[in-house]
Enzyme design. Structure first.
Site, PDB file in Angstrom:
ATOM      1  N   PHE A 114      -1.876  -9.257  -2.213  1.00  0.00           N
ATOM      2  CA  PHE A 114      -2.688  -8.073  -2.502  1.00  0.00           C
ATOM      3  C   PHE A 114      -1.877  -7.228  -3.481  1.00  0.00           C
ATOM      4  O   PHE A 114      -0.649  -7.218  -3.432  1.00  0.00           O
ATOM      5  CB  PHE A 114      -3.066  -7.281  -1.235  1.00  0.00           C
ATOM      6  CG  PHE A 114      -3.929  -6.108  -1.594  1.00  0.00           C
ATOM      7  CD1 PHE A 114      -5.232  -6.311  -2.025  1.00  0.00           C
ATOM      8  CD2 PHE A 114      -3.433  -4.812  -1.595  1.00  0.00           C
ATOM      9  CE1 PHE A 114      -6.025  -5.245  -2.434  1.00  0.00           C
ATOM     10  CE2 PHE A 114      -4.214  -3.736  -2.002  1.00  0.00           C
ATOM     11  CZ  PHE A 114      -5.517  -3.963  -2.421  1.00  0.00           C
ATOM     12  N   THR A 115      -2.561  -6.497  -4.350  1.00  0.00           N
ATOM     13  CA  THR A 115      -1.904  -5.836  -5.484  1.00  0.00           C
ATOM     14  C   THR A 115      -0.726  -4.954  -5.057  1.00  0.00           C
ATOM     15  O   THR A 115       0.407  -5.145  -5.509  1.00  0.00           O
ATOM     16  CB  THR A 115      -2.933  -5.003  -6.269  1.00  0.00           C
ATOM     17  OG1 THR A 115      -3.628  -4.163  -5.336  1.00  0.00           O
ATOM     18  CG2 THR A 115      -3.933  -5.894  -6.990  1.00  0.00           C
TER      19      THR A 115
ATOM     20  N   TYR B  34       5.029  20.013  13.880  1.00  0.00           N
ATOM     21  CA  TYR B  34       5.806  19.167  12.960  1.00  0.00           C
ATOM     22  C   TYR B  34       6.411  17.979  13.719  1.00  0.00           C
ATOM     23  O   TYR B  34       6.436  16.859  13.228  1.00  0.00           O
ATOM     24  CB  TYR B  34       6.922  20.002  12.319  1.00  0.00           C
ATOM     25  CG  TYR B  34       7.633  19.294  11.197  1.00  0.00           C
ATOM     26  CD1 TYR B  34       7.238  19.496   9.867  1.00  0.00           C
ATOM     27  CD2 TYR B  34       8.692  18.420  11.445  1.00  0.00           C
ATOM     28  CE1 TYR B  34       7.886  18.846   8.833  1.00  0.00           C
ATOM     29  CE2 TYR B  34       9.336  17.770  10.415  1.00  0.00           C
ATOM     30  CZ  TYR B  34       8.937  17.986   9.103  1.00  0.00           C
ATOM     31  OH  TYR B  34       9.569  17.338   8.074  1.00  0.00           O
TER      32      TYR B  34
ATOM     33  N   ARG C 226     -11.914  -7.778  -9.844  1.00  0.00           N
ATOM     34  CA  ARG C 226     -10.842  -8.483  -9.145  1.00  0.00           C
ATOM     35  C   ARG C 226     -10.616  -9.808  -9.890  1.00  0.00           C
ATOM     36  O   ARG C 226     -10.933 -10.871  -9.420  1.00  0.00           O
ATOM     37  CB  ARG C 226     -11.211  -8.766  -7.681  1.00  0.00           C
ATOM     38  CG  ARG C 226     -11.396  -7.535  -6.826  1.00  0.00           C
ATOM     39  CD  ARG C 226     -10.122  -6.925  -6.245  1.00  0.00           C
ATOM     40  NE  ARG C 226      -9.369  -6.075  -7.128  1.00  0.00           N
ATOM     41  CZ  ARG C 226      -8.468  -5.179  -6.719  1.00  0.00           C
ATOM     42  NH1 ARG C 226      -8.214  -4.999  -5.455  1.00  0.00           N
ATOM     43  NH2 ARG C 226      -7.800  -4.450  -7.580  1.00  0.00           N
TER      44      ARG C 226
ATOM     45  N   PHE D  88      -4.993  -2.266 -13.419  1.00  0.00           N
ATOM     46  CA  PHE D  88      -6.449  -2.175 -13.232  1.00  0.00           C
ATOM     47  C   PHE D  88      -6.916  -0.769 -12.898  1.00  0.00           C
ATOM     48  O   PHE D  88      -8.044  -0.392 -13.209  1.00  0.00           O
ATOM     49  CB  PHE D  88      -6.919  -3.152 -12.138  1.00  0.00           C
ATOM     50  CG  PHE D  88      -6.302  -2.910 -10.790  1.00  0.00           C
ATOM     51  CD1 PHE D  88      -5.064  -3.454 -10.467  1.00  0.00           C
ATOM     52  CD2 PHE D  88      -6.941  -2.126  -9.850  1.00  0.00           C
ATOM     53  CE1 PHE D  88      -4.487  -3.219  -9.229  1.00  0.00           C
ATOM     54  CE2 PHE D  88      -6.378  -1.891  -8.603  1.00  0.00           C
ATOM     55  CZ  PHE D  88      -5.133  -2.442  -8.300  1.00  0.00           C
TER      56      PHE D  88
ATOM     57  N   ASP E 201      -0.758  -8.340   7.570  1.00  0.00           N
ATOM     58  CA  ASP E 201      -1.482  -7.230   6.963  1.00  0.00           C
ATOM     59  C   ASP E 201      -2.778  -7.185   7.748  1.00  0.00           C
ATOM     60  O   ASP E 201      -3.688  -8.000   7.541  1.00  0.00           O
ATOM     61  CB  ASP E 201      -1.732  -7.450   5.468  1.00  0.00           C
ATOM     62  CG  ASP E 201      -2.417  -6.227   4.854  1.00  0.00           C
ATOM     63  OD1 ASP E 201      -3.250  -5.616   5.558  1.00  0.00           O
ATOM     64  OD2 ASP E 201      -2.138  -5.887   3.698  1.00  0.00           O
TER      65      ASP E 201
ATOM     66  N   LYS F 238      -9.707   1.393   6.159  1.00  0.00           N
ATOM     67  CA  LYS F 238     -10.766   0.382   6.235  1.00  0.00           C
ATOM     68  C   LYS F 238     -11.296   0.300   7.673  1.00  0.00           C
ATOM     69  O   LYS F 238     -12.112   1.101   8.068  1.00  0.00           O
ATOM     70  CB  LYS F 238     -10.244  -0.978   5.753  1.00  0.00           C
ATOM     71  CG  LYS F 238     -10.090  -1.092   4.238  1.00  0.00           C
ATOM     72  CD  LYS F 238      -8.844  -0.459   3.723  1.00  0.00           C
ATOM     73  CE  LYS F 238      -8.542  -0.831   2.296  1.00  0.00           C
ATOM     74  NZ  LYS F 238      -7.392  -0.087   1.773  1.00  0.00           N
TER      75      LYS F 238
HETATM   76  N1  F0G Z   1      -3.495  -4.245   2.196  1.00  0.00           N
HETATM   77  C1  F0G Z   1      -4.757  -4.617   1.944  1.00  0.00           C
HETATM   78  C2  F0G Z   1      -5.241  -5.942   2.419  1.00  0.00           C
HETATM   79  C3  F0G Z   1      -5.607  -3.761   1.235  1.00  0.00           C
HETATM   80  O1  F0G Z   1      -6.867  -4.132   0.996  1.00  0.00           O
HETATM   81  C4  F0G Z   1      -5.119  -2.495   0.800  1.00  0.00           C
HETATM   82  C5  F0G Z   1      -5.962  -1.586   0.043  1.00  0.00           C
HETATM   83  C6  F0G Z   1      -3.792  -2.166   1.082  1.00  0.00           C
HETATM   84  C7  F0G Z   1      -3.006  -3.063   1.783  1.00  0.00           C
HETATM   85  C8  F0G Z   1      -3.197  -0.866   0.626  1.00  0.00           C
HETATM   86  O2  F0G Z   1      -3.658   0.154   1.418  1.00  0.00           O
HETATM   87  O3  F0G Z   1      -5.000   1.578  -0.163  1.00  0.00           O
HETATM   88  O4  F0G Z   1      -4.358   2.398   2.111  1.00  0.00           O
HETATM   89  O5  F0G Z   1      -2.654   2.162   0.346  1.00  0.00           O
HETATM   90  N2  F0G Z   1      -7.052  -1.903  -0.441  1.00  0.00           N
HETATM   91  C9  F0G Z   1      -7.993  -1.034  -1.125  1.00  0.00           C
HETATM   92  C10 F0G Z   1      -9.138  -1.848  -1.646  1.00  0.00           C
HETATM   93  C11 F0G Z   1      -7.396  -0.148  -2.150  1.00  0.00           C
HETATM   94  O6  F0G Z   1      -9.988  -1.262  -2.342  1.00  0.00           O
HETATM   95  O7  F0G Z   1      -9.224  -3.046  -1.376  1.00  0.00           O
HETATM   96  P1  F0G Z   1      -3.933   1.660   0.890  1.00  0.00           P
END
Ligand code: F0G
Length: 466
Positions: free
Chosen positions: A121-122, A69, A379, A442, A212, A255
């Site tokens: 980013f979303t 832990y 997108r 989405f 990021d 990624k």
């Molecule tokens: N920042 C970027 C640039 C991303 O592309 C993503 C996720 C995140 C943050 C969030 O990270 O999913 O690990 O919580 N992108 C995915 C995509 C979901 O399909 O582009 P996460």
């Protein structure tokens, strides 16, 4: 296409469902590719997130996972990998990227404070807004122009950023965020020079610069290949040079780091890191595991090292270039220059008869699935529209390439499916939204077709599979 620096040892079977089965699956999913079952998908280009193939070294490292832990050996190995690769002092694991974004927003965003960023980013924007902050896009205008051939569409508009910084007291700026290989613009990189200028501005105004760094490896490759004077530098050295221009970073390790789960918040400031460790115990877990297992941290540490391997990254980026090249030859409207992790179809030009209020990119993604079991992601207005604000921005379909997973034959098949839909594009009608979730709509929105998608009599002519 560059030959991959790996060969395949374990395979996962996939199968193409019949046209009537796909039509039923699509209807049951409310024309939202997120709601399809993966068993009903043939080539899954929904995302490059958590979908990579692990290496044998990652799998072997997982055997060494220390599930303690607190004080886990695996944490210290992860910390070392982050420090060696990127140079950040403090490493806080999180369950995935948005876990790191959440902590960062809690740490730095006050009600009314501003985050200036190259395109949103979303999840990044959502966390800032949930903390009461205001998101300001300061990307270069070319980022929103699918026809611009600008080699660095991920650049920050320095004048726009300068205005934002000059107009506000420094304590009103939570941080400046720069995303590597700008996802929402088509996986487009920033230049090292642009980042250095952003660095100067943030130092001048005394505000933190956070990367990021989710797709920093691909961004580094584009810098090496496109930026004058950078070709001769060693790849790992260039990654480090980019990271060293920032005060910290969020990573979705799903990624570039080739892991199915995991993220990192990396910081240089001791006091901020201390506060982050206090928050991580509330939201993720003890700072020595942050919501992932010891064996996940082992796979992640090894994945970080692999993400600094130029041959691996070069092969991956060449897959996007290959698929994009095939589509370009056939006159299919795509975003240029070809980006890092995906090929983006320009749905406005692909389906000019569908108005943006009828969700052309969503409809096109549905049609690609119906035509050949290829899953992609919208997108456009569904992902991008904010509250009631009118939206006339990019309207794209992302064909995202998982790392080390699909072969050239799969990509050629995808190109054939896209071409087939392009030839029958007049048979792709718009959609009407029937269910709209309050946040990040989405993911789970549902739709109904405003006409018949790809007349069955025609769609029955199955594309040949690899
Ligand atoms: N920042 C970027 C640039 C991303 O592309 C993503 C996720 C995140 C943050 C969030 O990270 O999913 O690990 O919580 N992108 C995915 C995509 C979901 O399909 O582009 P996460």
């Amino acid at each position: 296409m560059t030959a991959p620096p790996w060969k395949i040892k374990v395979v996962e079977p996939i199968a193409l469902r019949s046209e009537p089965e796909r039509r039923r699956a699509l209807e049951e999913a409310g024309y939202n590719t997120f709601l399809l079952h993966s068993d009903d998908v043939f080539v899954d280009l929904l995302t490059d997130s958590g979908t990579s193939a692990l290496s044998q070294e990652q799998r072997a490292a997982m055997e060494l996972g220390d599930e303690a832990y607190a004080g886990s050996r695996s944490f210290f190995r992860l910390e070392q990998a982050v420090r060696e690769t990127y140079g950040y002092r403090h490493v806080i694991p999180t369950h995935q990227g948005r876990g790191a974004e959440h902590l960062l927003a809690k740490l730095l965003v006050e009600p009314g404070s501003i985050v200036a960023s190259n395109l949103y980013f979303t999840t990044s924007r959502e966390h800032v807004e949930l903390a009461g902050g205001v998101w300001v896009d300061v990307s270069v205008p070319e980022a929103s122009d699918p026809l611009s051939a600008h080699p660095f569409k991920g650049n920050v508009d320095l004048e726009a950023l300068g205005h934002v910084l000059a107009a506000c007291a420094p304590e009103l700026i939570a941080f400046v965020r720069v995303e590597a290989c700008l996802n929402m613009a088509g996986g487009q990189p920033f230049s090292l020079e642009n980042l250095a200028r952003v660095r100067e501005l943030t130092l001048e105004h005394g505000v933190p610069l956070i990367l990021d760094a989710t797709r920093i490896s691909e961004n580094t490759l584009f810098v090496k290949d496109r930026e004058p004077g950078e070709a001769g530098r060693a790849f790992p050295e260039l990654i480090r040079a980019i990271a060293e221009l920032s005060d910290g970073a969020v990573f979705s390790s799903k990624k570039d780091h080739f892991v199915p789960i995991g993220g990192v918040l990396a910081l240089n400031d001791d006091e901020l890191a201390e506060r982050a460790r206090e928050l991580v115990v509330v939201y993720e877990g003890f700072p020595h595991y942050g919501g992932i297992a010891g064996h996940d941290m082992e796979a992640l540490a090894q994945g970080i090292r692999e993400s600094a391997d130029e041959a691996t990254v070069r092969h991956y980026v060449s897959q996007s270039a290959y698929l994009g090249g095939l589509l370009l030859e056939r006159g299919i409207p795509i975003v240029l220059p070809l980006g890092a992790h995906a090929v983006f179809l320009d749905a406005k030009r692909f389906l000019p008869h569908v108005s943006q209020e009828e969700f052309p990119a969503q409809a096109l993604a549905a049609a690609l699935y119906l035509a050949g079991g290829v899953r992609s992601m919208e997108r456009g207005i569904v992902s991008g529209q904010h509250g009631d604000e009118p939206y006339d921005g990019l309207e794209l379909v992302r064909l995202t390439i998982p790392r080390r997973v699909y072969t050239q034959e799969h990509l050629a098949y995808v190109a054939d499916v896209v071409t087939g839909v392009f030839e029958r594009r007049d048979q792709v009608p718009g959609l009407r939204m029937t269910y709209e979730p309050e946040h990040l709509r989405f993911f789970q929105a549902r739709f109904e077709a405003l006409g018949v998608f790809l007349e069955p009599s025609v769609a029955v002519a199955e594309p040949s599979t690899p």
